[in-house]
Motif scaffolding. Structure first.
Motif, PDB file in Angstrom:
ATOM      1  N   ALA A  55       0.179  -3.617  -7.072  1.00  0.00           N
ATOM      2  CA  ALA A  55      -0.728  -2.486  -6.819  1.00  0.00           C
ATOM      3  C   ALA A  55      -0.861  -2.254  -5.317  1.00  0.00           C
ATOM      4  CB  ALA A  55      -2.092  -2.740  -7.456  1.00  0.00           C
ATOM      5  N   GLY A  56      -0.878  -3.327  -4.547  1.00  0.00           N
ATOM      6  CA  GLY A  56      -0.932  -3.193  -3.091  1.00  0.00           C
ATOM      7  C   GLY A  56       0.420  -2.782  -2.526  1.00  0.00           C
ATOM      8  N   GLU A  57       1.486  -3.422  -3.023  1.00  0.00           N
ATOM      9  CA  GLU A  57       2.824  -3.173  -2.478  1.00  0.00           C
ATOM     10  C   GLU A  57       3.251  -1.710  -2.614  1.00  0.00           C
ATOM     11  OE1 GLU A  57       5.033  -7.522  -3.204  1.00  0.00           O
ATOM     12  OE2 GLU A  57       5.127  -5.991  -4.751  1.00  0.00           O
ATOM     13  N   ILE A  58       2.931  -1.080  -3.762  1.00  0.00           N
ATOM     14  CA  ILE A  58       3.417   0.290  -3.973  1.00  0.00           C
ATOM     15  C   ILE A  58       2.741   1.307  -3.057  1.00  0.00           C
ATOM     16  CG2 ILE A  58       4.285   0.026  -6.323  1.00  0.00           C
ATOM     17  CD1 ILE A  58       1.693   1.069  -7.404  1.00  0.00           C
ATOM     18  N   GLN A  59       1.757   0.856  -2.308  1.00  0.00           N
ATOM     19  CA  GLN A  59       1.169   1.761  -1.321  1.00  0.00           C
ATOM     20  C   GLN A  59       1.889   1.637   0.021  1.00  0.00           C
ATOM     21  OE1 GLN A  59      -3.218   1.846  -1.387  1.00  0.00           O
ATOM     22  NE2 GLN A  59      -3.070   0.588  -3.231  1.00  0.00           N
ATOM     23  N   THR A  60       2.947   0.835   0.054  1.00  0.00           N
ATOM     24  CA  THR A  60       3.710   0.693   1.292  1.00  0.00           C
ATOM     25  C   THR A  60       5.066   1.386   1.150  1.00  0.00           C
ATOM     26  OG1 THR A  60       4.851  -1.339   0.638  1.00  0.00           O
ATOM     27  CG2 THR A  60       2.682  -1.605   1.650  1.00  0.00           C
ATOM     28  N   ASP A  61       5.620   1.691   2.291  1.00  0.00           N
ATOM     29  CA  ASP A  61       6.885   2.394   2.358  1.00  0.00           C
ATOM     30  C   ASP A  61       8.003   1.651   1.614  1.00  0.00           C
ATOM     31  OD1 ASP A  61       8.145   4.590   3.347  1.00  0.00           O
ATOM     32  OD2 ASP A  61       8.985   3.503   5.071  1.00  0.00           O
ATOM     33  N   PHE A  62       8.036   0.323   1.769  1.00  0.00           N
ATOM     34  CA  PHE A  62       9.140  -0.462   1.221  1.00  0.00           C
ATOM     35  C   PHE A  62       9.169  -0.444  -0.303  1.00  0.00           C
ATOM     36  CE2 PHE A  62      11.220  -4.389  -0.167  1.00  0.00           C
ATOM     37  CZ  PHE A  62      12.408  -4.309   0.530  1.00  0.00           C
ATOM     38  N   TYR A  63       7.998  -0.525  -0.922  1.00  0.00           N
ATOM     39  CA  TYR A  63       7.949  -0.630  -2.384  1.00  0.00           C
ATOM     40  C   TYR A  63       7.514   0.678  -3.060  1.00  0.00           C
ATOM     41  CZ  TYR A  63       8.008  -5.720  -1.713  1.00  0.00           C
ATOM     42  OH  TYR A  63       8.340  -7.006  -1.367  1.00  0.00           O
ATOM     43  N   GLY A  64       7.116   1.663  -2.274  1.00  0.00           N
ATOM     44  CA  GLY A  64       6.443   2.836  -2.836  1.00  0.00           C
ATOM     45  C   GLY A  64       7.347   3.865  -3.480  1.00  0.00           C
ATOM     46  N   GLU A  65       8.670   3.684  -3.370  1.00  0.00           N
ATOM     47  CA  GLU A  65       9.638   4.581  -4.014  1.00  0.00           C
ATOM     48  C   GLU A  65       9.313   6.053  -3.734  1.00  0.00           C
ATOM     49  OE1 GLU A  65      12.246   3.356  -5.573  1.00  0.00           O
ATOM     50  OE2 GLU A  65      11.663   1.268  -5.868  1.00  0.00           O
ATOM     51  N   GLY A  66       8.876   6.326  -2.521  1.00  0.00           N
ATOM     52  CA  GLY A  66       8.598   7.705  -2.121  1.00  0.00           C
ATOM     53  C   GLY A  66       7.207   8.189  -2.529  1.00  0.00           C
ATOM     54  N   LEU A  67       6.469   7.397  -3.314  1.00  0.00           N
ATOM     55  CA  LEU A  67       5.137   7.839  -3.748  1.00  0.00           C
ATOM     56  C   LEU A  67       4.013   7.043  -3.072  1.00  0.00           C
ATOM     57  CD1 LEU A  67       5.461   8.538  -7.611  1.00  0.00           C
ATOM     58  CD2 LEU A  67       5.294  10.174  -5.725  1.00  0.00           C
ATOM     59  N   ASN A  68       4.345   6.263  -2.018  1.00  0.00           N
ATOM     60  CA  ASN A  68       3.326   5.413  -1.409  1.00  0.00           C
ATOM     61  C   ASN A  68       2.129   6.183  -0.858  1.00  0.00           C
ATOM     62  OD1 ASN A  68       5.921   5.708   0.002  1.00  0.00           O
ATOM     63  ND2 ASN A  68       4.765   5.111   1.821  1.00  0.00           N
ATOM     64  N   SER A  69       2.378   7.322  -0.206  1.00  0.00           N
ATOM     65  CA  SER A  69       1.231   8.061   0.334  1.00  0.00           C
ATOM     66  C   SER A  69       0.385   8.629  -0.799  1.00  0.00           C
ATOM     67  CB  SER A  69       1.694   9.229   1.203  1.00  0.00           C
ATOM     68  OG  SER A  69       2.645   8.773   2.096  1.00  0.00           O
ATOM     69  N   HIS A  70       1.062   9.122  -1.829  1.00  0.00           N
ATOM     70  CA  HIS A  70       0.361   9.682  -2.988  1.00  0.00           C
ATOM     71  C   HIS A  70      -0.511   8.603  -3.644  1.00  0.00           C
ATOM     72  CE1 HIS A  70      -0.171  12.697  -6.081  1.00  0.00           C
ATOM     73  NE2 HIS A  70       0.199  11.853  -7.039  1.00  0.00           N
ATOM     74  N   LEU A  71       0.051   7.394  -3.786  1.00  0.00           N
ATOM     75  CA  LEU A  71      -0.702   6.312  -4.423  1.00  0.00           C
ATOM     76  C   LEU A  71      -1.845   5.837  -3.530  1.00  0.00           C
ATOM     77  CD1 LEU A  71       2.388   4.606  -5.968  1.00  0.00           C
ATOM     78  CD2 LEU A  71       0.345   5.245  -7.262  1.00  0.00           C
ATOM     79  N   SER A  72      -1.600   5.817  -2.237  1.00  0.00           N
ATOM     80  CA  SER A  72      -2.644   5.433  -1.294  1.00  0.00           C
ATOM     81  C   SER A  72      -3.805   6.409  -1.370  1.00  0.00           C
ATOM     82  CB  SER A  72      -2.075   5.527   0.101  1.00  0.00           C
ATOM     83  OG  SER A  72      -1.987   4.324   0.671  1.00  0.00           O
TER      84      SER A  72
END
Ligand code: ADP
Length: 490
Positions: free
Chosen positions: A230-247
């Protein structure tokens, strides 16, 4: 209706696969085990699935016909048949959506171009079926991109209908797959209003629409299958292009780790094992299973030899380039290795070549084989899970339950479920490494091997601790229930 302890929450699960009907990965396991655990806690659960042609006749014979209707779908007013077939198993009701145009081929996925229309239809038909069955849930719990339009339909076209009173949860099992296509393709097939095709909902850049993104915007809550992920997907490396959206949506995002079905995975009553065992006789009987595995695969029969297993889809996600890079070093002292998996031809070929180079010491089983997986979980000493990213991961949980020591990279659910072994105190569940580097994987394998050969008391301590660890659904199911209660109270 009030049931056990006043729970009685009504939950509709919507997803594209579910063991034992159709499974390609961990999602199928969760769709099976979590509803069962919720029912045990007193919830009423219906699981809505596509009626794929590939579902075995054995199950189709047990289904009853609940009715059918025509449903509007596409932008130009195209209407489609929705049939509902039902069966009940262990207190969970399964409603299968029938439509031959969409579900009569594929296993169950075919390719994005066809899958987009298929899952637009499915996401909408699930809600239409609930209304048709006159069963209004408190919560509609949707899984991955294939069900991501359901929360959107719920708040738009279905808002004024009975099911519109439900709250929605969308769970991310794997963010790599998002249902991305041309804007017109999704506009056409979803039939959703043009104003939703903006950057906050469906648009991914100027030319693409993203189904998962829209679902994340519209869901009341978003969960993923471990806190770390849940934390990782808010980062560029793991976010698969949706990190800002998830953040941006992080206030409604949380992580709840998966469990495993401890009846399905029970080493003391596992009919696929030559020598079933529990905590009391694991140390003696694990060796018997190892011997049976060595015999079956034509490896040198030596129960004292350190053996690592790997059970995995053979894709980039799973860290196999690291394994390939140091494979010779892993087996150079006689360590045996058993690989079970299918996938990318590059990895299939690489493991086949390893088998040829180390006949009698290495086995590459390029296949999907449930019973062999049980024997490896029981017979191997350690299981490698060096993933690049891992939302939760089930194989390390199964391994621990079977007294097989996991060697994992500290990412996602692997980090949350495998505490690193500490030589000073002797505690921990397995061997871990942090950065995605082959030399660090090799180092973790060497540390494990050293404890196996030279500090057997500590090694046995890890085995016993792992078998005792609670990897069942009990704790996680109660976390989901708490989330549902919170949403009901809104
Ligand atoms: P993912 O969902 O990314 O594939 P998980 O670790 O969450 O990974 O789940 C994988 C599941 O599939 C486990 O139950 C594992 O035992 C099973 N599995 C993977 N590959 C095979 C195979 N080749 N044969 C049998 N079971 C497999």
């Amino acid at each position: 209706m009030e049931m056990n302890g006043g729970n009685g929450t009504r939950v509709a699960f919507v997803g594209s696969e579910c063991y034992p009907f159709v499974k390609t990965g961990g999602l199928g396991d969760v769709m099976y085990a979590l509803p069962r655990a919720l029912v045990r806690e007193g919830s009423e659960v219906r699981v809505i699935l596509p009626l794929y042609a590939c579902i075995s006749q054995k199950y189709k014979d047990q289904m009853t016909w609940k009715g059918s209707f025509m449903m509007d779908l596409t932008r130009d007013g195209g209407r489609f048949f929705v049939g509902i077939m039902e069966l009940t198993m262990n207190g969970v009701i399964y409603d299968f959506i029938e439509n031959r145009e969409f579900f009569d081929w594929g296993n169950p996925y075919t390719g994005l171009w066809e899958d987009i229309p298929k899952y637009c239809f499915f996401s909408k038909a699930a809600l239409a079926a609930l209304n048709y069955l006159d069963w209004v849930p408190d919560i509609v719990h949707c899984h991955d991109w294939q069900a991501a339009l359901t929360p959107v339909y719920l708040r738009t076209q279905f808002a004024p209908t009975p099911v519109g009173s439900a709250r929605s949860v969308l769970t991310i099992h794997n963010l790599r797959f998002q249902g991305i296509c041309g804007i017109e393709h999704l506009k056409h097939w979803s039939g959703l209003p043009a104003e939703l095709f903006n950057y906050d909902v469906f648009l991914n850049g100027d030319h693409e629409a993203n189904m998962f993104k829209g679902g994340l915007t519209y869901a009341d809550r978003v969960t993923t299958v471990s806190e770390t992920y849940a934390g990782e997907i808010q980062t560029d490396f793991y976010g698969e292009g949706l990190n800002s959206h998830l953040s941006y949506h992080r206030a409604k995002l949380s992580g709840i780790v998966n469990g495993i079905d401890v009846e399905q995975w029970n080493s003391s009553a596992d009919s696929m094992l030559p020598a079933p065992y529990g905590r009391e006789d694991v140390l003696a009987r694990k060796a018997e299973n190892k011997l049976a595995l060595q015999r079956r695969l034509g490896l040198q029969e030596d129960p004292g030899r350190f053996m690592v297993g790997l059970i995995s889809r053979l894709t980039d996600q799973k860290g196999l380039d690291l394994v390939n890079a140091v494979f010779d070093r892993i087996v150079e002292d006689g360590t045996q290795a058993v690989v079970l998996g299918t996938g990318d031809p590059r990895y299939e070929g690489a493991f086949r070549r390893c088998e040829e180079a180390y006949r009698g010491q290495v086995s590459a089983c390029i296949m999907y084989d449930e019973s062999l997986s049980h024997l490896i979980y029981a017979g191997a000493d350690a299981l490698l899970v060096p993933s690049l990213f891992e939302p939760c991961g089930l194989t390390q949980l199964i391994a621990m339950r079977y007294g097989t020591v996991p060697i994992v990279r500290e990412t996602g659910g692997l980090k949350d479920t495998v505490a690193p072994f500490r030589p000073e105190s002797g505690d921990g569940n397995g061997f871990t490494f942090d950065h995605y580097r082959a030399d660090l994987l090799l180092d973790a394998v060497c540390r494990a091997r050293d404890v196996y050969y030279n500090r057997r008391d500590q090694w046995n301590g890890i085995i016993l601790r792992d078998m005792e660890k609670d990897v069942s659904w009990t704790h996680s199911a109660s976390q989901y229930l708490a989330l549902y209660q919170e949403l009901k109270a809104l």
